[in-house]
Design a protein around this motif. Structure first.
Motif, mmCIF file in Angstrom:
data_model
loop_
_atom_site.group_PDB
_atom_site.id
_atom_site.type_symbol
_atom_site.label_atom_id
_atom_site.label_comp_id
_atom_site.label_asym_id
_atom_site.label_seq_id
_atom_site.Cartn_x
_atom_site.Cartn_y
_atom_site.Cartn_z
ATOM 1 N N VAL A 700 -9.144 24.600 -28.270
ATOM 2 C CA VAL A 700 -9.999 25.782 -28.355
ATOM 3 C C VAL A 700 -11.162 25.436 -29.280
ATOM 4 O O VAL A 700 -10.958 25.109 -30.450
ATOM 5 C CB VAL A 700 -9.217 27.000 -28.888
ATOM 6 N N CYS A 701 -12.375 25.482 -28.748
ATOM 7 C CA CYS A 701 -13.549 24.986 -29.482
ATOM 8 C C CYS A 701 -14.573 26.081 -29.696
ATOM 9 O O CYS A 701 -14.703 27.011 -28.890
ATOM 10 C CB CYS A 701 -14.197 23.822 -28.722
ATOM 11 N N ASN A 702 -15.307 25.935 -30.782
ATOM 12 C CA ASN A 702 -16.431 26.811 -31.084
ATOM 13 C C ASN A 702 -17.582 25.920 -31.528
ATOM 14 O O ASN A 702 -17.539 25.323 -32.599
ATOM 15 C CB ASN A 702 -16.069 27.805 -32.186
ATOM 16 N N ASN A 703 -18.608 25.786 -30.665
ATOM 17 C CA ASN A 703 -19.750 24.903 -30.950
ATOM 18 C C ASN A 703 -19.285 23.481 -31.286
ATOM 19 O O ASN A 703 -19.622 22.913 -32.313
ATOM 20 C CB ASN A 703 -20.599 25.450 -32.095
ATOM 21 N N LYS A 704 -18.436 22.929 -30.427
ATOM 22 C CA LYS A 704 -17.927 21.564 -30.521
ATOM 23 C C LYS A 704 -16.901 21.356 -31.627
ATOM 24 O O LYS A 704 -16.321 20.279 -31.745
ATOM 25 C CB LYS A 704 -19.073 20.553 -30.686
ATOM 26 N N GLU A 705 -16.655 22.373 -32.433
ATOM 27 C CA GLU A 705 -15.647 22.257 -33.486
ATOM 28 C C GLU A 705 -14.317 22.783 -32.964
ATOM 29 O O GLU A 705 -14.233 23.911 -32.456
ATOM 30 C CB GLU A 705 -16.068 23.050 -34.719
ATOM 31 N N VAL A 706 -13.266 21.967 -33.054
ATOM 32 C CA VAL A 706 -11.951 22.362 -32.570
ATOM 33 C C VAL A 706 -11.343 23.372 -33.545
ATOM 34 O O VAL A 706 -11.145 23.081 -34.724
ATOM 35 C CB VAL A 706 -11.029 21.135 -32.412
ATOM 36 N N MET A 707 -11.043 24.580 -33.035
ATOM 37 C CA MET A 707 -10.507 25.653 -33.868
ATOM 38 C C MET A 707 -9.001 25.816 -33.712
ATOM 39 O O MET A 707 -8.380 26.605 -34.409
ATOM 40 C CB MET A 707 -11.197 26.975 -33.512
ATOM 41 N N GLY A 708 -8.409 25.096 -32.777
ATOM 42 C CA GLY A 708 -6.986 25.212 -32.563
ATOM 43 C C GLY A 708 -6.619 24.750 -31.168
ATOM 44 O O GLY A 708 -7.405 24.064 -30.497
ATOM 45 N N GLU A 709 -5.428 25.129 -30.705
ATOM 46 C CA GLU A 709 -4.959 24.760 -29.378
ATOM 47 C C GLU A 709 -4.297 25.952 -28.718
ATOM 48 O O GLU A 709 -3.828 26.872 -29.402
ATOM 49 C CB GLU A 709 -3.952 23.609 -29.460
ATOM 50 N N ILE A 710 -4.260 25.915 -27.399
ATOM 51 C CA ILE A 710 -3.578 26.964 -26.659
ATOM 52 C C ILE A 710 -2.729 26.312 -25.578
ATOM 53 O O ILE A 710 -3.178 25.373 -24.908
ATOM 54 C CB ILE A 710 -4.581 27.983 -26.071
ATOM 55 N N LEU A 711 -1.487 26.764 -25.444
ATOM 56 C CA LEU A 711 -0.540 26.198 -24.494
ATOM 57 C C LEU A 711 -0.440 27.137 -23.299
ATOM 58 O O LEU A 711 -0.016 28.288 -23.454
ATOM 59 C CB LEU A 711 0.832 26.034 -25.154
ATOM 60 N N MET A 712 -0.848 26.655 -22.141
ATOM 61 C CA MET A 712 -0.879 27.537 -20.985
ATOM 62 C C MET A 712 -0.939 26.734 -19.693
ATOM 63 O O MET A 712 -1.100 25.504 -19.707
ATOM 64 C CB MET A 712 -2.066 28.490 -21.079
ATOM 65 N N THR A 713 -0.809 27.418 -18.596
ATOM 66 C CA THR A 713 -0.957 26.808 -17.285
ATOM 67 C C THR A 713 -1.373 27.904 -16.308
ATOM 68 O O THR A 713 -1.357 29.095 -16.647
ATOM 69 C CB THR A 713 0.340 26.130 -16.825
ATOM 70 N N ALA A 714 -1.739 27.493 -15.115
ATOM 71 C CA ALA A 714 -2.154 28.469 -14.110
ATOM 72 C C ALA A 714 -1.877 27.906 -12.734
ATOM 73 O O ALA A 714 -1.990 26.700 -12.510
ATOM 74 C CB ALA A 714 -3.628 28.818 -14.264
ATOM 75 N N GLU A 715 -1.508 28.783 -11.822
ATOM 76 C CA GLU A 715 -1.346 28.400 -10.428
ATOM 77 C C GLU A 715 -2.043 29.448 -9.566
ATOM 78 O O GLU A 715 -2.048 30.635 -9.897
ATOM 79 C CB GLU A 715 0.132 28.292 -10.045
ATOM 80 N N MET A 716 -2.641 28.975 -8.501
ATOM 81 C CA MET A 716 -3.346 29.862 -7.588
ATOM 82 C C MET A 716 -2.648 29.769 -6.231
ATOM 83 O O MET A 716 -2.550 28.693 -5.651
ATOM 84 C CB MET A 716 -4.823 29.460 -7.485
ATOM 85 N N LEU A 717 -2.169 30.894 -5.736
ATOM 86 C CA LEU A 717 -1.352 30.927 -4.537
ATOM 87 C C LEU A 717 -2.073 31.661 -3.418
ATOM 88 O O LEU A 717 -2.642 32.736 -3.641
ATOM 89 C CB LEU A 717 -0.022 31.640 -4.818
ATOM 90 N N GLU A 718 -2.036 31.089 -2.238
ATOM 91 C CA GLU A 718 -2.615 31.767 -1.080
ATOM 92 C C GLU A 718 -1.664 32.876 -0.636
ATOM 93 O O GLU A 718 -0.450 32.684 -0.538
ATOM 94 C CB GLU A 718 -2.826 30.783 0.066
ATOM 95 N N VAL A 719 -2.225 34.057 -0.394
ATOM 96 C CA VAL A 719 -1.388 35.198 0.001
ATOM 97 C C VAL A 719 -1.710 35.627 1.421
ATOM 98 O O VAL A 719 -2.724 35.244 1.989
ATOM 99 C CB VAL A 719 -1.594 36.382 -0.965
#
Length: 719
Positions: A700-719
């Motif tokens: 997670v960045c703010n103006n190229k400075e790393v402010m932390g991390e976030i653990l996540m994922t995403a899936e896109m499913l056809e319906v």
């Protein structure tokens, strides 16, 4: 580094009966210091040039200096050198690394031929066309190099001035300054104004190796761009050349350049705006349109406008709408607006093609080296010995085959008129890449895998240095956001990134591809072409761009996503004002995250994540007073629409934007990240290892400075 050269002055102090006197000076670039080992000159003797005199007349003396570039809190690294060894002047001069011989006298000759379409840039602040002949300059050109300055004569009220003048600056070679500054200026009644500035890096127009060449440039056009209140735009081009003469005893003879030196072609710039999202609240009260600029041709020639319709380079106005009152968007529905510009330009495609071929070599090999590096960093060298061996051999094969393909393409591509720099650059690139191919033949040793990896990194850096071409090709492309009658934000894209070629390696990286662009006003910095920086953006566009010869326009329409066609009532020779889309509905899941910033006085924060996909926006719950929030939430999006054939969607999914905020009395922005989901179509089995997708950490960045991390994922499913 766009800073003026640094000047060290040697001054005789002021006395009661006399003023202080400048005895001499030393001029050098910060970039020269940065290029040295540990970014420093240690105990070096700098030659003192006479003030306001010919620097080639010999030094006035020498001064021993230490020059360091240090970050905040950093201490200088003192080399392990005997101080007595630095007392010798001739063997310890302040010179660029690798240059050990005495410097020679040289004349740096700049030839300013003519300008075309020069203007003040009034059109940047208004939606109305202001052709260059209605916005003329009292123009002159200034050249700065190594602390020296020269200028042309003044041409009054002329948008196409013909100077045909030479500017000769005398300096030693090699110079201690590596940057040339060229300014387009306007002389007004009360003061002179700098309209635009361009910089040329000496390292990009010369080479000091065994097969090197002296600094040379052009003759070629140099495009100039100026900043307005909220936008930036094109203000004309100047035909210029630059050469270096060693031990010149006679004055250089000026030779005019033929107006028909290059073959001019009809060039088509085509764009389709698919979506406009993330529109800031302050722009929600008026209708919005978008404009595309490519040089000044669209201001001079509106013949490309469809009869009875709006101008071809601007989309129709449309009021923004919002579903959640956080961000606004423009709903184009099935009819996507098209913008296009037709204009004549010199055929400089070969310059762009060579840069693109080399850049694609780097893009193909870099991820492979990163994967190998991660294994070394994680300490999996022994356990993954077979895997590393396989990756190294695969990387060597990829780099070798890509370089051989580059040699094949470049050798069969002669193009039109070539400048001295074009010929020298091509010769040097071919020689360097050929050497790299030979080096790869015996680079692998199963007993020295880490050394092989480091050698591959070095070779890739050599390839990467070849990608930059200092000579301009076609002008940059500007996409401008218009609110009512005001231009409020902009984005610049390089023509080489979207240029078309029948050969895939020569084609721009984003040519004929749907891309996400963030538009910002001039008050915001870091406007890089095709970067993903949503913080403080005015809006985000999903846009398709294509630029090439008009005779190749059929290739443009073939590259459009599947399901997009021009209206049937238009003939084959008419460019469409809009495209008709076929829709596909998908669903996206975002699982959970962890974040590690600290923004409150207590050192804790109350973070929540805002996830944006297209025009849809969802937020997680606020995690109170923590540096390690666990949201463990699934955000569901049921109305996401993507366009194109399945293979294209799977290879280039839509962008997901994640913004993290601290919920205080005032919501504070912490940072952002972007990533792409895993795509599953109806016919794809939902089985491991691809599904369900694994959680991944994103910075997670703010103006190229790393402010932390976030653990996540995403899936896109056809319906």
């Amino acid at each position: 580094m766009k800073k003026p050269p640094n000047v060290l002055q040697v001054i005789q102090p002021r006395k009661v009966w006399s003023a202080k006197k400048i005895l001499g000076h030393v001029t050098l670039d910060i970039a020269l210091v940065w290029a040295q080992t540990d970014h420093q000159f240690y105990h070096k003797w700098a030659a003192i040039a006479a003030p306001n005199d010919d620097p080639t007349g010999g030094p006035r003396g020498y001064i021993q200096v230490d020059i360091n570039i240090l970050r905040k809190g950093e201490t200088p690294k003192i080399p392990n050198i005997d101080p007595h060894e630095t007392d010798e002047i001739e063997g310890n001069l302040l010179l660029p690394e690798g240059i050990t011989t005495a410097r020679q006298r040289a004349h740096y000759v700049f030839k300013i031929y003519r300008g075309e379409d020069l203007c003040r840039g009034k059109y940047m602040e208004t939606i109305y066309s202001v052709p260059p002949d209605k916005d003329p300059l009292n123009a002159y050109v200034e050249v700065f190099f190594a602390g020296l300055k020269g200028r042309t004569s003044l041409k009054k009220n002329d948008s196409n001035p013909a100077w045909n003048e030479s500017i000769t600056l005398k300096e030693l070679f090699p110079p201690l300054c590596q940057r040339i500054k060229i300014r387009l200026c306007c002389s007004d009644t009360f003061q002179d104004t700098v309209i635009a500035v361009r910089y040329i890096n000496l390292r990009s127009i010369s080479n000091d190796g065994e097969h090197g060449f002296l600094p040379t440039f052009g003759p070629t056009f140099l495009h100039f761009y100026a900043k307005g209140i909220n936008t930036e735009g094109y203000v004309g081009k100047i035909l210029i050349s630059f050469g270096t003469e060693i031990q010149l005893h006679s004055h250089p003879v000026f030779k005019a350049v033929d107006h028909n030196l290059w073959k001019h072609e009809m060039v088509l710039l085509y764009g389709t705006i698919f979506n406009s999202n993330l529109i800031d609240r302050k722009f929600s009260d008026k209708a919005i349109s978008y404009e595309i600029n490519f040089g000044l041709s669209e201001l001079q020639n509106n013949a490309t406008s469809l009869e009875g319709g709006p101008v071809s380079y601007r989309t129709p106005e449309k009021p923004p709408i919002s579903t959640g009152k956080i961000y606004w968007s423009l709903e184009y529905g099935q009819d996507k607006p098209c913008v296009f510009v037709q204009s004549h330009w010199p055929d400089f495609r070969n310059r762009m093609y060579i840069s693109n071929v080399i850049s694609k070599i780097v893009d193909a090999v870099k991820p492979k080296l990163k994967e190998i590096e991660d294994l070394f960093i994680k300490g999996e060298y022994q356990s993954s010995d077979t895997k590393i061996e396989s990756l190294l051999l695969n990387t060597i094969e990829c780099l070798s085959s890509s370089c051989k393909r580059c040699l094949h393409i470049a050798q069969g591509n002669s193009g039109t008129f070539q400048t001295d720099l074009d010929r020298e650059r091509k010769r040097f690139c071919l020689h360097e890449i050929n050497n790299i191919v030979h080096s790869l033949n015996d680079i692998y040793d199963p007993k020295m895998k880490k050394q092989c990896f480091e050698n591959l990194q070095t070779l890739l850096k050599r390839v990467e240095m070849l990608a930059e071409d200092a000579q301009d090709c076609w002008p940059d492309i500007y996409i401008v956001m218009i609110l009512g009658t005001k231009k409020v934000a902009w984005r610049k894209c390089l023509a080489k990134d979207v240029v078309y070629s029948p050969i895939d390696e020569e084609k721009g990286a984003y040519c004929g591809k749907l891309q996400s662009l963030f538009l910002k006003p001039n008050a915001q910095k870091s406007l890089f072409s095709f970067s993903t920086t949503p913080a403080s953006a005015s809006c985000e566009l999903d846009v398709f761009l294509w630029v090439g010869l008009e005779k190749h326009k059929n290739a443009c329409f073939k590259a459009l996503p599947e399901g997009f066609v021009p209206p049937r009532d238009l003939g084959p020779e008419i460019l469409p004002p809009y495209l008709i889309a076929q829709q596909k509905h998908c669903r996206v899941h975002v699982y959970q995250g962890k974040f590690l910033p600290g923004s409150d006085r207590s050192g804790l924060c109350d973070p929540f994540a805002r996830v944006v996909i297209g025009s849809e926006c969802r937020e997680t719950a606020v995690a109170p007073a923590t540096l390690n929030p666990t949201w463990d939430q699934t955000l569901t999006y049921r109305q996401i629409i993507v366009y194109g054939e399945k293979s294209r969607i799977k290879s280039d999914p839509p962008l997901i934007i994640v913004e993290v905020y601290d919920q205080d009395e005032l919501v504070e922005y912490i940072g952002h990240c972007t990533f792409k989901p895993v795509i599953k179509f109806r016919e794809d089995p939902y089985v491991e290892p691809q599904f369900p997708p694994r959680l991944q950490w994103y910075n997670v960045c703010n103006n190229k400075e790393v402010m932390g991390e976030i653990l996540m994922t995403a899936e896109m499913l056809e319906v």
